[in-house]
Design an enzyme around this catalytic site. Sequence first.
Site, PDB file in Angstrom:
ATOM      1  N   ASP A  31       0.926  -1.054  -0.202  1.00 57.07           N
ATOM      2  CA  ASP A  31       0.348  -0.124  -0.214  1.00 57.07           C
ATOM      3  C   ASP A  31       1.147   0.894  -0.232  1.00 57.07           C
ATOM      4  OD1 ASP A  31      -2.367   2.020   0.978  1.00 57.07           O
ATOM      5  OD2 ASP A  31      -1.375   2.045   2.477  1.00 57.07           O
ATOM      6  N   LYS A  32       0.350   2.517  -0.853  1.00 54.76           N
ATOM      7  CA  LYS A  32       0.814   3.378  -0.459  1.00 54.76           C
ATOM      8  C   LYS A  32       1.378   4.681   0.706  1.00 54.76           C
ATOM      9  CE  LYS A  32       0.329   7.287  -2.516  1.00 54.76           C
ATOM     10  NZ  LYS A  32       0.410   8.867  -1.791  1.00 54.76           N
ATOM     11  N   THR A  33      -0.470   5.148   0.796  1.00 57.18           N
ATOM     12  CA  THR A  33       0.526   5.830   1.955  1.00 57.18           C
ATOM     13  C   THR A  33       0.211   6.038   3.243  1.00 57.18           C
ATOM     14  OG1 THR A  33      -1.970   7.590   0.410  1.00 57.18           O
ATOM     15  CG2 THR A  33      -1.422   8.079   2.371  1.00 57.18           C
ATOM     16  N   THR A 184      -2.483   1.764  -4.283  1.00 60.62           N
ATOM     17  CA  THR A 184      -2.911   2.961  -3.269  1.00 60.62           C
ATOM     18  C   THR A 184      -4.245   3.591  -4.126  1.00 60.62           C
ATOM     19  OG1 THR A 184      -2.478   5.827  -3.229  1.00 60.62           O
ATOM     20  CG2 THR A 184      -1.476   4.220  -5.487  1.00 60.62           C
ATOM     21  N   GLY A 185      -4.955   4.766  -3.702  1.00 56.04           N
ATOM     22  CA  GLY A 185      -6.058   5.380  -4.033  1.00 56.04           C
ATOM     23  C   GLY A 185      -5.708   6.580  -4.563  1.00 56.04           C
ATOM     24  N   LYS A 212      -9.329  -3.270  -3.805  1.00 54.54           N
ATOM     25  CA  LYS A 212      -7.524  -4.000  -3.311  1.00 54.54           C
ATOM     26  C   LYS A 212      -7.818  -5.075  -3.274  1.00 54.54           C
ATOM     27  CE  LYS A 212      -5.437   0.482  -1.111  1.00 54.54           C
ATOM     28  NZ  LYS A 212      -5.599   0.987  -0.312  1.00 54.54           N
ATOM     29  N   ASP A 231      -1.665  -0.741   5.714  1.00 52.51           N
ATOM     30  CA  ASP A 231      -2.164   0.069   7.361  1.00 52.51           C
ATOM     31  C   ASP A 231      -3.255   0.495   7.483  1.00 52.51           C
ATOM     32  OD1 ASP A 231      -1.456   2.435   5.383  1.00 52.51           O
ATOM     33  OD2 ASP A 231      -1.783   3.599   6.937  1.00 52.51           O
ATOM     34  N   ASP A 235      -7.808  -1.177   4.203  1.00 52.33           N
ATOM     35  CA  ASP A 235      -6.334  -2.366   3.662  1.00 52.33           C
ATOM     36  C   ASP A 235      -6.804  -4.048   4.090  1.00 52.33           C
ATOM     37  OD1 ASP A 235      -4.835  -0.411   1.634  1.00 52.33           O
ATOM     38  OD2 ASP A 235      -3.821  -0.254   3.766  1.00 52.33           O
TER      39      ASP A 235
HETATM   40  P1  ADP Z   1      -4.380   5.002  -0.234  1.00 51.50           P
HETATM   41  O1  ADP Z   1      -5.067   3.828  -0.564  1.00 51.50           O
HETATM   42  O2  ADP Z   1      -3.080   5.306  -0.577  1.00 51.50           O
HETATM   43  O3  ADP Z   1      -4.093   4.663   1.001  1.00 51.50           O
HETATM   44  P2  ADP Z   1      -6.815   6.440   0.238  1.00 51.50           P
HETATM   45  O4  ADP Z   1      -7.323   5.116   0.212  1.00 51.50           O
HETATM   46  O5  ADP Z   1      -6.777   6.418   2.221  1.00 51.50           O
HETATM   47  O6  ADP Z   1      -5.604   6.053   0.208  1.00 51.50           O
HETATM   48  O7  ADP Z   1      -7.189   7.442  -0.328  1.00 51.50           O
HETATM   49  C1  ADP Z   1      -6.884   7.818  -1.425  1.00 51.50           C
HETATM   50  C2  ADP Z   1      -7.665   9.094  -2.179  1.00 51.50           C
HETATM   51  O8  ADP Z   1      -8.448   9.842  -1.555  1.00 51.50           O
HETATM   52  C3  ADP Z   1      -6.433  10.115  -1.561  1.00 51.50           C
HETATM   53  O9  ADP Z   1      -5.129  10.318  -1.990  1.00 51.50           O
HETATM   54  C4  ADP Z   1      -7.131  11.577  -1.121  1.00 51.50           C
HETATM   55  O10 ADP Z   1      -7.304  12.100  -2.674  1.00 51.50           O
HETATM   56  C5  ADP Z   1      -8.709  10.944  -1.138  1.00 51.50           C
HETATM   57  N1  ADP Z   1      -9.259  11.391   0.669  1.00 51.50           N
HETATM   58  C6  ADP Z   1      -9.610  10.046   0.704  1.00 51.50           C
HETATM   59  N2  ADP Z   1     -10.039  10.880   2.195  1.00 51.50           N
HETATM   60  C7  ADP Z   1      -9.963  11.989   2.195  1.00 51.50           C
HETATM   61  C8  ADP Z   1     -10.279  12.979   2.971  1.00 51.50           C
HETATM   62  N3  ADP Z   1     -10.673  12.511   4.415  1.00 51.50           N
HETATM   63  N4  ADP Z   1     -10.040  14.618   2.723  1.00 51.50           N
HETATM   64  C9  ADP Z   1      -9.176  14.221   1.302  1.00 51.50           C
HETATM   65  N5  ADP Z   1      -9.697  13.643   0.403  1.00 51.50           N
HETATM   66  C10 ADP Z   1      -9.691  11.854   0.998  1.00 51.50           C
HETATM   67 MG    MG Z   2      -3.041   3.349   3.233  1.00 51.86          MG
END
Ligand code: ADP
Ligand code: MG
Length: 312
Positions: A31-33, A184-185, A212, A231, A235
Amino acid sequence: ISTTLAARNGLLVRERRALEAARNIDVVLFDKTGTLTKGEYGVAAVLSAGGASDEGIMRLAAAVDAHSEHFIAKAIVAEARKRNLPLPEVKDFARVPGKGVRGVVDGKSVLVGGEAILTEVGAQVPGEMRAKLSETITEGKTIVYVLADRELQGAIALADVIRDESRAAVAALQKLGVQVAMITGDSEDVARWVSRELGISQYFARVLPEEKAGKVKALQEKGLKVAMVGDGVNDAPALARADVGIALASHGDTATSYASDIVIIHSSIKRVSDIYKIARKTLSIAKQGIFIGIGLSVVAMIFAAFGFIQPL
Ligand code: ADP
Ligand code: MG
């Protein structure tokens, strides 16, 4: 032996069979973030789409995001505090999974989120805004859009930091002959940038939380054994679906930990290659054990055959 070895390396093995499965892993999907990156976002720039002021955009976004636990939301709220912006009241707050958040502020329906949030109301980023975004914003920034009553007010550019240990974690796996991929999202742009920085050749961008697990399944259908490292609460289904689900424990997120087979306690993704190594080592120790066992039996049988060992 393997679970003790794992525990000594800061790994909590919840499902022992997963550790055995880990030695046959073909691809590790990160996962990225919050996993490859720290998830410590900072606001890098605010851009107006027209009439709205930077403060007005920040105020709306922070008001709604004050109700969210997301890394991005926390960064937006922190920035609003830094700018001493009073946050208006929010009604009907709701999360839009993998896209962002919504709420009613000053009687207006406000949406805050990534590119995917635009599709909620069929909004589009005007050409001049796109140009401004690519002009002022360098690579790797996550863009969050702010809409009021379906109209785009502006955008907030945020930067996340790639973890220091990510590069080593990815390289260690590749050196062991394991493929590495990222999911990633976030947008295609950010995904491309992070993967390039880390030397990851395969990535999936703009994947909604519920999709995912589907990506994990798609890899498995290609005949690959998949380990997923994540994390966020997001996920959990993917971790459960993977042949080996590995969770980072740092965020105290029990939902994710429960869906996983192995929890990395000290939250260093460098541990992922250790899992693979321990699994391999355990196999060789187990094989040694079997050979020693067989060897002893053979010796005993020879002794028995020649009458060295007398039955009582
Ligand atoms: P990842 O898959 O990398 O963990 P997320 O699925 O948590 O990322 O989020 C995907 C995208 O959704 C973020 O990059 C953002 O653009 C948007 N996003 C999600 N939750 C919020 C929030 N509370 N406020 C602003 N943008 C959000
Ligand atoms: Mg994440």
